[in-house]
Design a protein around this motif. Structure first.
Motif, PDB file in Angstrom:
ATOM      1  N   SER A  42      29.360  46.344  42.898  1.00 41.46           N
ATOM      2  CA  SER A  42      29.377  45.621  41.627  1.00 41.46           C
ATOM      3  C   SER A  42      29.439  44.111  41.828  1.00 41.46           C
ATOM      4  O   SER A  42      28.723  43.352  41.161  1.00 41.46           O
ATOM      5  N   ARG A  46      26.502  41.353  40.865  1.00 37.05           N
ATOM      6  CA  ARG A  46      26.734  40.163  40.041  1.00 37.05           C
ATOM      7  C   ARG A  46      26.307  38.887  40.782  1.00 37.05           C
ATOM      8  O   ARG A  46      25.747  37.973  40.177  1.00 37.05           O
ATOM      9  N   SER A  50      23.437  36.245  39.664  1.00 37.84           N
ATOM     10  CA  SER A  50      23.747  34.807  39.595  1.00 37.84           C
ATOM     11  C   SER A  50      22.793  33.981  40.448  1.00 37.84           C
ATOM     12  O   SER A  50      22.484  32.836  40.121  1.00 37.84           O
TER      13      SER A  50
END
Length: 63
Positions: A42, A46, A50
């Motif tokens: 996870s 992310r 980004s």
């Protein structure tokens, strides 16, 4: 974020061997390690989003 898959593995193994992580399951060590793996995926996902990876592509790779 740099695309170094080996760094993800090394960081995860280092985390597991550090003695600084808690128990995430009362079902045994393997379940706890799996849960930490899910967290690692996870966070990596992310970071990739980004860094600019396409949202849909990131989640398809996640699955």
């Amino acid at each position: 974020m740099l695309g170094d898959a080996a760094a993800i593995h090394d960081t995860f193994i280092g985390l597991l061997n550090s003695g600084r992580i808690g128990i995430l399951s009362d079902q045994g060590r393997i379940r706890s390690v799996k849960n930490w793996g899910i967290i690692c995926v996870s966070v990596t996902l992310r970071s990739a989003i980004s860094a600019g990876i396409d949202y849909d592509q990131a989640y398809s790779l996640n699955d």
